[in-house]
Design a protein around this motif. Structure first.
Motif, PDB file in Angstrom:
ATOM      1  N   GLU A  81     -23.872  51.634  30.536  1.00  0.00           N
ATOM      2  CA  GLU A  81     -25.028  51.765  29.489  1.00  0.00           C
ATOM      3  C   GLU A  81     -26.035  50.871  30.467  1.00  0.00           C
ATOM      4  OE1 GLU A  81     -25.824  52.899  26.568  1.00  0.00           O
ATOM      5  OE2 GLU A  81     -24.052  53.710  25.877  1.00  0.00           O
TER       6      GLU A  81
ATOM      7  N   LEU B  14     -21.375  56.016  31.282  1.00  0.00           N
ATOM      8  CA  LEU B  14     -22.184  56.871  30.358  1.00  0.00           C
ATOM      9  C   LEU B  14     -22.661  58.219  30.702  1.00  0.00           C
ATOM     10  CD1 LEU B  14     -24.114  56.783  27.742  1.00  0.00           C
ATOM     11  CD2 LEU B  14     -26.104  56.043  29.340  1.00  0.00           C
ATOM     12  N   TYR B  15     -22.313  59.469  30.009  1.00  0.00           N
ATOM     13  CA  TYR B  15     -22.446  60.746  30.370  1.00  0.00           C
ATOM     14  C   TYR B  15     -23.391  61.299  29.423  1.00  0.00           C
ATOM     15  CZ  TYR B  15     -17.841  60.110  32.607  1.00  0.00           C
ATOM     16  OH  TYR B  15     -16.797  59.258  33.542  1.00  0.00           O
ATOM     17  N   LEU B  16     -24.412  62.035  30.176  1.00  0.00           N
ATOM     18  CA  LEU B  16     -25.659  62.485  29.147  1.00  0.00           C
ATOM     19  C   LEU B  16     -25.850  63.880  29.672  1.00  0.00           C
ATOM     20  CD1 LEU B  16     -28.245  59.593  29.655  1.00  0.00           C
ATOM     21  CD2 LEU B  16     -26.722  60.161  27.693  1.00  0.00           C
TER      22      LEU B  16
ATOM     23  N   HIS C  35     -28.060  52.914  32.966  1.00  0.00           N
ATOM     24  CA  HIS C  35     -28.877  53.638  32.374  1.00  0.00           C
ATOM     25  C   HIS C  35     -30.043  52.906  31.889  1.00  0.00           C
ATOM     26  CE1 HIS C  35     -30.346  56.571  29.288  1.00  0.00           C
ATOM     27  NE2 HIS C  35     -30.258  57.359  30.179  1.00  0.00           N
TER      28      HIS C  35
ATOM     29  N   ASN D 117     -18.725  62.259  25.698  1.00  0.00           N
ATOM     30  CA  ASN D 117     -17.372  61.427  25.598  1.00  0.00           C
ATOM     31  C   ASN D 117     -16.616  61.770  26.636  1.00  0.00           C
ATOM     32  OD1 ASN D 117     -18.388  59.502  23.673  1.00  0.00           O
ATOM     33  ND2 ASN D 117     -17.995  60.966  22.135  1.00  0.00           N
TER      34      ASN D 117
ATOM     35  N   THR E 231     -28.106  64.578  24.663  1.00  0.00           N
ATOM     36  CA  THR E 231     -26.767  64.280  24.134  1.00  0.00           C
ATOM     37  C   THR E 231     -25.911  63.565  24.643  1.00  0.00           C
ATOM     38  OG1 THR E 231     -27.063  66.853  23.291  1.00  0.00           O
ATOM     39  CG2 THR E 231     -24.990  65.598  23.158  1.00  0.00           C
ATOM     40  N   LYS E 232     -25.363  62.407  24.058  1.00  0.00           N
ATOM     41  CA  LYS E 232     -24.320  61.660  24.741  1.00  0.00           C
ATOM     42  C   LYS E 232     -22.927  62.177  24.822  1.00  0.00           C
ATOM     43  CE  LYS E 232     -22.599  56.738  24.560  1.00  0.00           C
ATOM     44  NZ  LYS E 232     -22.678  55.493  23.978  1.00  0.00           N
TER      45      LYS E 232
ATOM     46  N   SER F  17     -24.341  61.029  34.954  1.00  0.00           N
ATOM     47  CA  SER F  17     -23.355  60.304  34.889  1.00  0.00           C
ATOM     48  C   SER F  17     -23.887  59.027  35.346  1.00  0.00           C
ATOM     49  CB  SER F  17     -22.002  60.926  35.590  1.00  0.00           C
ATOM     50  OG  SER F  17     -21.103  59.651  35.675  1.00  0.00           O
TER      51      SER F  17
END
Length: 98
Positions: free
Chosen positions: A63, A6-8, A66, A96, A93-94, A59
């Protein structure tokens, strides 16, 4: 294809008069968050043209990692503490990987 991570991108618009205090809050919390299982990286940055806008790249291995982060008491405490310091709503913002 995704890698399961998961990258935010989290953006905080801080009241200018509370900027240094807010940075200090984040600086104290960051080592704890980085020790969480599944937290792979958090980069704290700001924008040259808008120094009151703090931008974090985060990072997590999954999920679930997080969700663990968001369930921590210190994460909830941070959200409450930031309410009075922000000049607007936080934006997440998620991202990809490709």
């Amino acid at each position: 294809m995704t890698d399961g991570k998961l990258y935010l991108l989290a953006e905080f618009l801080v009241k200018p008069e509370l900027l240094e205090e807010t940075k200090e809050v984040f600086s104290k919390l960051l080592p704890t968050v980085l020790k969480e299982p599944g937290c792979e990286a958090i980069y704290t940055t700001s924008i040259d043209s808008d120094p009151s806008k703090l931008v974090f790249f985060e990072s997590f291995s999954s999920e679930e990692a997080h969700k663990f982060h968001m369930a921590q008491d210190y994460t909830h405490g941070l959200a409450v503490d930031l309410e009075s310091k922000l000049a607007g709503p936080m934006k997440v913002t998620k991202l990809n990987a490709f």
